[in-house]
Design an enzyme around this catalytic site. Structure first.
Site, mmCIF file in Angstrom:
data_model
loop_
_atom_site.group_PDB
_atom_site.id
_atom_site.type_symbol
_atom_site.label_atom_id
_atom_site.label_comp_id
_atom_site.label_asym_id
_atom_site.label_seq_id
_atom_site.Cartn_x
_atom_site.Cartn_y
_atom_site.Cartn_z
ATOM 1 N N GLN A 98 0.848 -1.191 0.000
ATOM 2 C CA GLN A 98 0.000 0.000 0.000
ATOM 3 C C GLN A 98 0.887 1.245 0.000
ATOM 4 O O GLN A 98 1.656 1.481 0.932
ATOM 5 C CB GLN A 98 -0.917 0.022 1.224
ATOM 6 C CG GLN A 98 -1.898 1.181 1.183
ATOM 7 C CD GLN A 98 -2.687 1.314 2.469
ATOM 8 O OE1 GLN A 98 -2.146 1.715 3.486
ATOM 9 N NE2 GLN A 98 -3.959 0.964 2.426
ATOM 10 N N TYR A 178 -5.845 10.955 3.991
ATOM 11 C CA TYR A 178 -4.487 11.177 3.516
ATOM 12 C C TYR A 178 -4.521 11.984 2.211
ATOM 13 O O TYR A 178 -5.573 12.460 1.799
ATOM 14 C CB TYR A 178 -3.753 9.855 3.388
ATOM 15 C CG TYR A 178 -3.552 9.182 4.737
ATOM 16 C CD1 TYR A 178 -2.937 9.867 5.784
ATOM 17 C CD2 TYR A 178 -4.012 7.888 4.997
ATOM 18 C CE1 TYR A 178 -2.776 9.286 7.031
ATOM 19 C CE2 TYR A 178 -3.849 7.297 6.250
ATOM 20 C CZ TYR A 178 -3.231 8.008 7.249
ATOM 21 O OH TYR A 178 -3.081 7.440 8.493
ATOM 22 N N ARG A 225 -7.670 2.374 -2.770
ATOM 23 C CA ARG A 225 -8.508 2.343 -1.573
ATOM 24 C C ARG A 225 -9.217 3.680 -1.418
ATOM 25 O O ARG A 225 -8.586 4.736 -1.423
ATOM 26 C CB ARG A 225 -7.673 2.062 -0.331
ATOM 27 C CG ARG A 225 -8.533 1.995 0.945
ATOM 28 C CD ARG A 225 -7.729 1.598 2.147
ATOM 29 N NE ARG A 225 -8.563 1.511 3.335
ATOM 30 C CZ ARG A 225 -8.144 1.096 4.522
ATOM 31 N NH1 ARG A 225 -6.893 0.727 4.677
ATOM 32 N NH2 ARG A 225 -8.962 1.034 5.539
#
Length: 231
Positions: A98, A178, A225
């Site tokens: 990730q 994020y 994601r």
């Protein structure tokens, strides 16, 4: 009818079952953000899952936002991850990396005094953990539009490095407040340029990043994601 224990074909990658290990922050890298033997053991212990997705892995020094988080932007980090992936594959597992940029949710005290960056001059709500205790998030430095192609390039480079490190694929962390998610959310993005305003503009950074990552590897080996939340 298939069960979670039946194999699954993930675009040519055969998963032995449909159980996935979700990414979870571990803070077990070295002080230099290099994967450790403790991380190797952690993933090997879970290699019977159909697919594992690693903890968030920073794509540059600027992306750094968690103490002892691993990176994917130097050769020593690639070498450290290679020890992890080799051990996972030897144990019969499959593993994605990730890739991540923290954006505004960091603090100068873990960044050599450098402010975190974000889409707008808006501090994140909540607080940040430092060894001395919890502190408020600072107001980030606003990213210039001219800086954004360089950030996209860091994700492409990290994707190539993840492939070199032996991963089976990569995931763009575009969720949980994020950087890419910060651009998506109108609670953190009040820009008026090509990366702000209408949702088509706010989604631009995430879409450009995903495109660059697929060009660096292939569409079959890249996931994204997302989370339905406000930054």
């Amino acid at each position: 009818m298939p069960t979670i224990f039946d194999p699954f074909d993930l675009h040519g990658l055969t998963l032995p079952n449909r159980i996935l290990l979700a990414p979870m922050t571990r803070t077990r890298a070295s002080e230099a953000d290099v994967p450790t033997d403790l991380m190797r053991d952690y993933y090997v212990q879970r290699a019977s899952a159909g697919l594992m997705i690693t903890e968030c892995t920073e794509v540059s020094d600027q992306a750094h936002g968690i103490i002892r988080a691993p990176g994917m932007h130097r050769q020593d980090q690639v070498d450290g991850w290679r020890r992890v992936t080799d051990a996972v594959h030897e144990a019969g597992g499959r593993i994605y990396c990730q890739l991540w940029h923290c954006g505004r949710v960091s603090h100068p005290e873990i960044r050599g005094g450098e402010l975190p960056v974000g889409p707008s001059a808006l501090a994140a709500s909540g607080d940040f953990y430092l060894p001395r205790g919890r502190v408020d998030f600072p107001v980030p430095r606003v990213l210039e539009e001219s800086e954004l192609p360089g950030i996209v390039d860091t994700f492409a480079r990290a994707t190539r490095m993840a492939r070199e490190a032996g991963f089976d694929g990569v995931e763009l962390h575009g969720a949980n407040g994020y950087l890419q998610d910060q651009f998506l959310q109108d609670g953190s993005n009040v820009r008026s340029d090509n990366y702000g305003g209408p949702v088509e503009n706010r989604a631009r950074l995430l879409l450009e990043t995903a495109q660059a990552m697929t060009e660096a590897w292939s569409p079959e080996r890249v996931g994204v994601r997302l989370s339905p939340s406000r930054a």
